[in-house]
Design a protein around this motif. Structure first.
Motif, PDB file in Angstrom:
ATOM      1  N   PRO A  18       0.819  -1.217   0.000  1.00 28.18           N
ATOM      2  CA  PRO A  18       0.000   0.000   0.000  1.00 28.18           C
ATOM      3  C   PRO A  18       0.851   1.265   0.000  1.00 28.18           C
ATOM      4  O   PRO A  18       1.966   1.304   0.541  1.00 28.18           O
ATOM      5  CB  PRO A  18      -0.805  -0.129   1.297  1.00 28.18           C
ATOM      6  CG  PRO A  18      -0.891  -1.601   1.531  1.00 28.18           C
ATOM      7  CD  PRO A  18       0.430  -2.143   1.086  1.00 28.18           C
ATOM      8  N   ALA A  19       0.325   2.293  -0.614  1.00 25.83           N
ATOM      9  CA  ALA A  19       1.057   3.561  -0.710  1.00 25.83           C
ATOM     10  C   ALA A  19       1.294   4.162   0.664  1.00 25.83           C
ATOM     11  O   ALA A  19       0.419   4.131   1.530  1.00 25.83           O
ATOM     12  CB  ALA A  19       0.266   4.542  -1.569  1.00 25.83           C
ATOM     13  N   ARG A  20       2.518   4.663   0.859  1.00 27.74           N
ATOM     14  CA  ARG A  20       2.833   5.458   2.042  1.00 27.74           C
ATOM     15  C   ARG A  20       3.386   6.773   1.531  1.00 27.74           C
ATOM     16  O   ARG A  20       4.296   6.794   0.685  1.00 27.74           O
ATOM     17  CB  ARG A  20       3.857   4.719   2.916  1.00 27.74           C
ATOM     18  CG  ARG A  20       3.745   5.099   4.370  1.00 27.74           C
ATOM     19  CD  ARG A  20       4.721   4.331   5.231  1.00 27.74           C
ATOM     20  NE  ARG A  20       6.060   4.891   5.141  1.00 27.74           N
ATOM     21  CZ  ARG A  20       7.131   4.357   5.723  1.00 27.74           C
ATOM     22  NH1 ARG A  20       7.004   3.244   6.418  1.00 27.74           N
ATOM     23  NH2 ARG A  20       8.305   4.929   5.613  1.00 27.74           N
ATOM     24  N   GLU A  21       2.840   7.863   2.061  1.00 26.61           N
ATOM     25  CA  GLU A  21       3.069   9.176   1.449  1.00 26.61           C
ATOM     26  C   GLU A  21       4.547   9.572   1.363  1.00 26.61           C
ATOM     27  O   GLU A  21       4.936  10.272   0.429  1.00 26.61           O
ATOM     28  CB  GLU A  21       2.272  10.250   2.200  1.00 26.61           C
ATOM     29  CG  GLU A  21       0.770  10.217   1.952  1.00 26.61           C
ATOM     30  CD  GLU A  21       0.062   9.062   2.634  1.00 26.61           C
ATOM     31  OE1 GLU A  21      -1.134   8.843   2.349  1.00 26.61           O
ATOM     32  OE2 GLU A  21       0.710   8.360   3.456  1.00 26.61           O
ATOM     33  N   GLY A  70      -7.760  -4.513 -15.705  1.00 30.59           N
ATOM     34  CA  GLY A  70      -8.287  -3.456 -16.548  1.00 30.59           C
ATOM     35  C   GLY A  70      -7.359  -2.263 -16.566  1.00 30.59           C
ATOM     36  O   GLY A  70      -6.132  -2.420 -16.535  1.00 30.59           O
ATOM     37  N   VAL A  71      -7.944  -1.068 -16.585  1.00 32.34           N
ATOM     38  CA  VAL A  71      -7.151   0.158 -16.720  1.00 32.34           C
ATOM     39  C   VAL A  71      -7.615   1.209 -15.720  1.00 32.34           C
ATOM     40  O   VAL A  71      -8.737   1.177 -15.227  1.00 32.34           O
ATOM     41  CB  VAL A  71      -7.249   0.718 -18.155  1.00 32.34           C
ATOM     42  CG1 VAL A  71      -6.726  -0.294 -19.161  1.00 32.34           C
ATOM     43  CG2 VAL A  71      -8.683   1.104 -18.505  1.00 32.34           C
ATOM     44  N   ALA A  72      -6.704   2.143 -15.438  1.00 31.93           N
ATOM     45  CA  ALA A  72      -7.008   3.303 -14.596  1.00 31.93           C
ATOM     46  C   ALA A  72      -6.052   4.426 -14.978  1.00 31.93           C
ATOM     47  O   ALA A  72      -4.903   4.167 -15.364  1.00 31.93           O
ATOM     48  CB  ALA A  72      -6.871   2.963 -13.114  1.00 31.93           C
ATOM     49  N   ALA A  73      -6.488   5.656 -14.867  1.00 33.94           N
ATOM     50  CA  ALA A  73      -5.649   6.800 -15.245  1.00 33.94           C
ATOM     51  C   ALA A  73      -4.556   7.133 -14.237  1.00 33.94           C
ATOM     52  O   ALA A  73      -3.434   7.466 -14.626  1.00 33.94           O
ATOM     53  CB  ALA A  73      -6.533   8.026 -15.489  1.00 33.94           C
ATOM     54  N   PRO A  74      -4.809   7.066 -12.892  1.00 36.14           N
ATOM     55  CA  PRO A  74      -3.778   7.509 -11.935  1.00 36.14           C
ATOM     56  C   PRO A  74      -2.527   6.633 -11.986  1.00 36.14           C
ATOM     57  O   PRO A  74      -2.591   5.433 -12.295  1.00 36.14           O
ATOM     58  CB  PRO A  74      -4.482   7.387 -10.576  1.00 36.14           C
ATOM     59  CG  PRO A  74      -5.936   7.448 -10.902  1.00 36.14           C
ATOM     60  CD  PRO A  74      -6.080   6.755 -12.218  1.00 36.14           C
ATOM     61  N   PRO A  75      -1.365   7.211 -11.637  1.00 39.17           N
ATOM     62  CA  PRO A  75      -0.115   6.444 -11.616  1.00 39.17           C
ATOM     63  C   PRO A  75      -0.048   5.531 -10.394  1.00 39.17           C
ATOM     64  O   PRO A  75      -0.841   5.654  -9.454  1.00 39.17           O
ATOM     65  CB  PRO A  75       0.960   7.522 -11.547  1.00 39.17           C
ATOM     66  CG  PRO A  75       0.296   8.650 -10.822  1.00 39.17           C
ATOM     67  CD  PRO A  75      -1.140   8.625 -11.279  1.00 39.17           C
ATOM     68  N   SER A  76       0.925   4.645 -10.398  1.00 38.89           N
ATOM     69  CA  SER A  76       1.055   3.665  -9.315  1.00 38.89           C
ATOM     70  C   SER A  76       1.149   4.323  -7.946  1.00 38.89           C
ATOM     71  O   SER A  76       0.556   3.841  -6.974  1.00 38.89           O
ATOM     72  CB  SER A  76       2.291   2.786  -9.546  1.00 38.89           C
ATOM     73  OG  SER A  76       3.474   3.574  -9.595  1.00 38.89           O
ATOM     74  N   VAL A  77       1.900   5.430  -7.847  1.00 36.05           N
ATOM     75  CA  VAL A  77       2.126   6.042  -6.535  1.00 36.05           C
ATOM     76  C   VAL A  77       0.856   6.643  -5.937  1.00 36.05           C
ATOM     77  O   VAL A  77       0.843   7.020  -4.765  1.00 36.05           O
ATOM     78  CB  VAL A  77       3.247   7.118  -6.602  1.00 36.05           C
ATOM     79  CG1 VAL A  77       4.587   6.462  -6.894  1.00 36.05           C
ATOM     80  CG2 VAL A  77       2.914   8.190  -7.643  1.00 36.05           C
ATOM     81  N   ALA A  78      -0.229   6.733  -6.722  1.00 37.05           N
ATOM     82  CA  ALA A  78      -1.497   7.199  -6.167  1.00 37.05           C
ATOM     83  C   ALA A  78      -2.083   6.186  -5.198  1.00 37.05           C
ATOM     84  O   ALA A  78      -2.917   6.546  -4.359  1.00 37.05           O
ATOM     85  CB  ALA A  78      -2.496   7.477  -7.296  1.00 37.05           C
ATOM     86  N   PHE A 127       6.155   0.658  -4.631  1.00 41.86           N
ATOM     87  CA  PHE A 127       6.930  -0.465  -5.155  1.00 41.86           C
ATOM     88  C   PHE A 127       8.040  -0.798  -4.167  1.00 41.86           C
ATOM     89  O   PHE A 127       8.727   0.085  -3.665  1.00 41.86           O
ATOM     90  CB  PHE A 127       7.546  -0.108  -6.510  1.00 41.86           C
ATOM     91  CG  PHE A 127       8.357  -1.230  -7.080  1.00 41.86           C
ATOM     92  CD1 PHE A 127       7.755  -2.383  -7.544  1.00 41.86           C
ATOM     93  CD2 PHE A 127       9.751  -1.153  -7.113  1.00 41.86           C
ATOM     94  CE1 PHE A 127       8.510  -3.433  -8.054  1.00 41.86           C
ATOM     95  CE2 PHE A 127      10.506  -2.189  -7.624  1.00 41.86           C
ATOM     96  CZ  PHE A 127       9.887  -3.340  -8.096  1.00 41.86           C
ATOM     97  N   VAL A 128       8.226  -2.110  -3.895  1.00 38.05           N
ATOM     98  CA  VAL A 128       9.225  -2.481  -2.880  1.00 38.05           C
ATOM     99  C   VAL A 128      10.340  -3.383  -3.381  1.00 38.05           C
ATOM    100  O   VAL A 128      11.471  -3.262  -2.913  1.00 38.05           O
ATOM    101  CB  VAL A 128       8.564  -3.135  -1.641  1.00 38.05           C
ATOM    102  CG1 VAL A 128       7.805  -2.096  -0.831  1.00 38.05           C
ATOM    103  CG2 VAL A 128       7.655  -4.285  -2.012  1.00 38.05           C
TER     104      VAL A 128
END
Length: 236
Positions: A59-62, A141-149, A153-154
């Motif tokens: 999960p994203a961490r800011e 499928g697809v989504a517009a926002p980038p991964s960091v949204a 990545f680890v």
């Protein structure tokens, strides 16, 4: 590439559907080998076979999931430069559907490096550009926002979970219209031994069904029908 997955093995598995592979592995006691949420991005993508090259997101961490992280030594960009020709990239995106793990530029580089396919339980972005790269993709499928949204990545080339399936580097992945299926490396020989004959058997059964045969005793075949099928194999 996994040395046991040679050219002959790849050619054999390319003739065996993912549905058949799941049946073979079920008979071996392995029930959880189909990666949920892995659908072909484009209709008509070929069946592809290759060793798994794994990537993992959490999960994203800011403080970590930032555009600056794309330049880190531990980034998706660095991982791509480690991908060997012929691998199937399998990405653990935890089923996240609102942050695209890769876009057109990264997919273009993967294609240039000879990656056979991309498989993820997440989504991709820049879909028109991704399709233009001709990199076969299986995803939610697809989504517009980038991964960091939504993701951080680890690492790469470590055990992951993709679509609820445990995937280890160099396990074998087969993808077709039904999605992505994992063959644990230790079971490769079993699948190779049984796969082609199972496809032949099911083709023969389908022929009998088209002739009007009833299913009991035919699917699965009883001793009599098994003998009839084996007689067709012995016919030159």
């Amino acid at each position: 590439m996994n040395m046991t997955l040679n050219k002959a093995a790849i050619e054999t598995l390319a003739k065996v559907s993912t549905a058949t592979i799941t049946t073979i592995l079920l008979k071996k006691g392995l029930r959880n080998v189909w990666m949920r949420g892995t659908r072909p991005l484009k209709a008509g993508q070929p069946r592809i076979v290759g060793p798994a090259f794994t990537l993992r997101f959490v999960p994203a961490r800011e403080d970590l999931a930032t555009p600056e992280s794309w330049s880190s030594p531990r980034s998706t960009r660095a991982a791509i430069e480690d991908m060997p020709e012929g691998c199937v990239v399998v990405v653990d995106a935890m089923g996240t559907s609102d942050a695209g793990i890769f876009g057109d530029i990264l997919c273009a580089r993967m294609k240039k490096r000879g990656v056979a396919a991309l498989v993820t339980d997440g989504v991709v972005r820049d879909v028109a550009g991704v399709l233009e790269t001709d990199l076969p993709v299986w995803s939610q499928g697809v989504a517009a926002p980038p991964s960091v949204a939504g993701l951080t990545f680890v690492n790469w080339q470590e055990p992951i979970g993709c679509g609820g399936v445990a995937v280890y580097p160099d396990d074998i992945v087969v993808v077709d219209g039904d999605g992505a299926v994992l063959i644990p490396a230790a079971y490769l020989e079993d699948v190779l031994a049984a796969g082609v004959q199972q496809e032949q058997l099911e083709a023969w059964i389908m022929g009998e069904v088209e002739k009007g045969a009833a299913l009991p005793g035919l699917y699965p075949p009883n001793a009599e029908n098994k003998a009839r099928f084996e007689a067709t194999l012995a016919t030159p």
